[in-house]
Design an enzyme around this catalytic site. Structure first.
Site, PDB file in Angstrom:
ATOM      1  N   TYR A 173       0.887  -1.466  -0.109  1.00 15.31           N
ATOM      2  CA  TYR A 173       0.019   0.079  -0.023  1.00 15.31           C
ATOM      3  C   TYR A 173       0.708   1.253   0.062  1.00 15.31           C
ATOM      4  CZ  TYR A 173      -3.337   3.637   1.613  1.00 15.31           C
ATOM      5  OH  TYR A 173      -4.196   4.801   1.579  1.00 15.31           O
ATOM      6  N   ASP A 223       9.224   2.507  -0.715  1.00 18.82           N
ATOM      7  CA  ASP A 223       8.495   3.233   0.227  1.00 18.82           C
ATOM      8  C   ASP A 223       8.546   2.766   1.881  1.00 18.82           C
ATOM      9  OD1 ASP A 223       6.379   4.180   1.564  1.00 18.82           O
ATOM     10  OD2 ASP A 223       4.570   3.619   0.298  1.00 18.82           O
ATOM     11  N   LYS A 267       5.041   8.836   8.878  1.00 19.25           N
ATOM     12  CA  LYS A 267       4.735   8.277  10.295  1.00 19.25           C
ATOM     13  C   LYS A 267       5.862   8.866  11.195  1.00 19.25           C
ATOM     14  CE  LYS A 267       2.028   4.684   8.357  1.00 19.25           C
ATOM     15  NZ  LYS A 267       0.645   4.386   8.704  1.00 19.25           N
TER      16      LYS A 267
HETATM   17  N1  PMP Z   1       3.125   4.142   2.280  1.00 21.85           N
HETATM   18  C1  PMP Z   1       2.918   2.908   3.290  1.00 21.85           C
HETATM   19  C2  PMP Z   1       3.815   2.072   3.247  1.00 21.85           C
HETATM   20  C3  PMP Z   1       1.898   3.342   4.206  1.00 21.85           C
HETATM   21  O1  PMP Z   1       1.716   2.207   5.141  1.00 21.85           O
HETATM   22  C4  PMP Z   1       0.913   4.402   4.257  1.00 21.85           C
HETATM   23  C5  PMP Z   1       0.029   4.284   5.337  1.00 21.85           C
HETATM   24  N2  PMP Z   1      -0.349   3.459   6.077  1.00 21.85           N
HETATM   25  C6  PMP Z   1       1.189   5.106   3.021  1.00 21.85           C
HETATM   26  C7  PMP Z   1       2.008   5.034   2.368  1.00 21.85           C
HETATM   27  C8  PMP Z   1       0.198   6.299   3.446  1.00 21.85           C
HETATM   28  O2  PMP Z   1       0.642   7.238   4.244  1.00 21.85           O
HETATM   29  P1  PMP Z   1      -0.451   8.411   4.642  1.00 21.85           P
HETATM   30  O3  PMP Z   1      -1.596   7.571   5.555  1.00 21.85           O
HETATM   31  O4  PMP Z   1       0.136   9.290   5.825  1.00 21.85           O
HETATM   32  O5  PMP Z   1      -0.931   9.156   3.870  1.00 21.85           O
END
Ligand code: PMP
Length: 430
Positions: free
Chosen positions: A146, A241, A269
């Site tokens: 994701y 990512d 995060k």
């Molecule tokens: N990339 C990864 C690997 C994630 O786990 C997440 C959210 N859990 C995101 C991108 C998107 O981040 P956000 O919810 O802060 O937009």
């Protein structure tokens, strides 16, 4: 649901009249696990308190940012001091430089960082950067990873040809979905086939090197190395990512765990210490192609926000000391002991752990490396007993596909406690 959740139920009743599904992010609606969501009013260390004054040991920790636990005094102090000087300038401030220095110390292979306000924005901007740098439009992602909710990342594999992908959300145009190719994880052949056919159109491969959004799907190092090599061979960029994995296992990234250097790393995060911050990290020659020096546009009113930068800085300074990771590694050993002991008694699950990230796959067999290996009965069992765990005073993610996070505020007894809670449930219902 018992009376224990009266106030949360009342709040939810009101919330659904005001916000779609009563929430601002879908998983919070508890759709997968049933029942109304719990509303929180306070977090302190490892403990959260809900609207009914029930206390829980929190193994969600805001989905990962709170590696220091809720309201860590140093982070609260830094953010409070910053906000007394103004909440936002929309202009340059020294705190951006301070956090940038720390991020680039943790990711020493690179010399530029750009801050944004969420993980979604970080990956979205990284993809634009890769497209701008290579002059190509397609990207390759993986089922089971994701990357936030930008149009071109809400795409999944179609059922036909390996290179035929479809939007995973309504509202994403087919034309956009068609620019994203999707491969299964853990499968070199699939990636080779895609590159044979479309290699000269692919701007980047984007993946979570430690996929943690469809369970914890630990990848083989050789596989990640293969992705590095095939991108280099075809002139595509590799984007890791690390929104979850970055700064989670060490003062650095998962890239350092496996010794592989991608072209762009995305963070979120932890880098904001609980405030809305995302970041992209890359080498100067790549990153300077962003405006103002380059022609790739990317911007944000609240990017580099002083309060958020201060919270991030306080967090990274503590992570740099190293004792946080020592504590988390110790806790991890306790988790292994507790869950391995449980496994000896009830041999029907696997416990997967990488540092302070863990996942309970409630089915027999090996730990899954791709979503296709995740057993439907494991999902069903977790979702069915989610409320039983809540009732016992442990807050875990309201979906079986989500991982658990420990923080430095967690102690041995919290880990033993949740293992006992699961055992209690296994005994009672199985
Ligand atoms: N990339 C990864 C690997 C994630 O786990 C997440 C959210 N859990 C995101 C991108 C998107 O981040 P956000 O919810 O802060 O937009």
């Amino acid at each position: 649901m018992s009376d224990r959740y009266t106030k949360s139920k009342e709040l939810y009743k009101k919330a659904i009249t005001l916000m779609p599904g009563g929430v601002n992010s879908p998983v919070r609606a508890f759709a997968a696990v049933g029942g109304e969501p719990v509303f929180f009013k306070r977090g302190q260390g490892a403990i959260v308190t809900d609207a009914d004054d029930n206390k829980y040991v929190d193994f969600c920790q805001s989905w990962g940012p709170l590696i220091l636990g809720h309201a860590h005094p140093k982070v609260v102090e830094a953010a409070t001091l910053a906000l007394q000087d103004g909440l936002s300038f929309g202009a340059c401030c020294e705190k951006e430089i301070e956090l940038a220095d720390l991020v680039l110390e943790a990711f020493g292979e690179y010399d530029r960082v750009r801050f944004v306000s969420s993980g979604t924005e970080a990956v979205m901007s990284a993809v634009r950067l890769a497209r701008g740098v290579t002059g190509r439009s397609k990207i390759l992602k993986f089922d089971g990873c994701y990357h936030g909710h930008a149009d071109h990342l809400l795409v999944k594999a179609g059922s036909g040809l390996i290179t035929q992908s479809i939007a995973s959300s309504a509202g994403v145009p087919d034309e956009i979905a068609s620019q994203t190719l999707v491969a299964p994880l853990d499968d070199e052949k699939a990636v080779e086939q895609i590159f044979e056919k479309e290699g000269n159109e692919i701007a980047a491969i984007v993946l979570e090197p430690m996929p943690a959004n469809a369970g914890l799907l630990v990848q083989r190092k050789e596989y990640l190395q293969f992705l590095r090599e095939i991108t280099l061979k075809h002139g595509a960029l590799l984007i890791f990512d690390e929104v979850i994995s970055g700064l989670r296992l060490r003062f650095g990234g998962y890239m350092h765990e496996v010794g592989i250097t991608p072209d762009i790393v995305t963070l979120g995060k932890i880098v904001g210490g609980g405030m809305p911050v995302g970041a992209l990290v890359a080498k100067e020659e790549v990153m300077e192609q962003f405006a103002p020096n380059g022609t790739i546009y990317q911007a944000g009113t609240l990017s580099g926000n002083p309060v958020a930068m201060a919270a991030g800085k306080a967090t990274l300074e503590l992570l740099k000391e190293g004792s946080v990771f020592e504590h988390l590694n110790q806790l991890g050993k306790v988790q292994d002991e507790c869950f391995n002991a449980l496994k000896e008694k009830y041999a029907f699950f696997n416990f997967v752990r990488q540092g302070s990230v863990s996942w309970l796959h409630l089915a027999e067999g090996d730990s899954p490396r791709s979503p296709a290996d995740v057993k439907p009965e494991a999902i069903e069992l977790y979702n069915k007993h989610h409320r039983d765990i809540l009732d016992r005073g442990y807050y875990i993610a309201p979906s079986a596909w989500e991982v658990a996070f420990a923080s430095v505020a967690h102690q041995k007894e919290h880990i033993e406690g949740i293992a006992n809670a699961w055992e209690d449930i296994f005994k009672k219902y199985m």
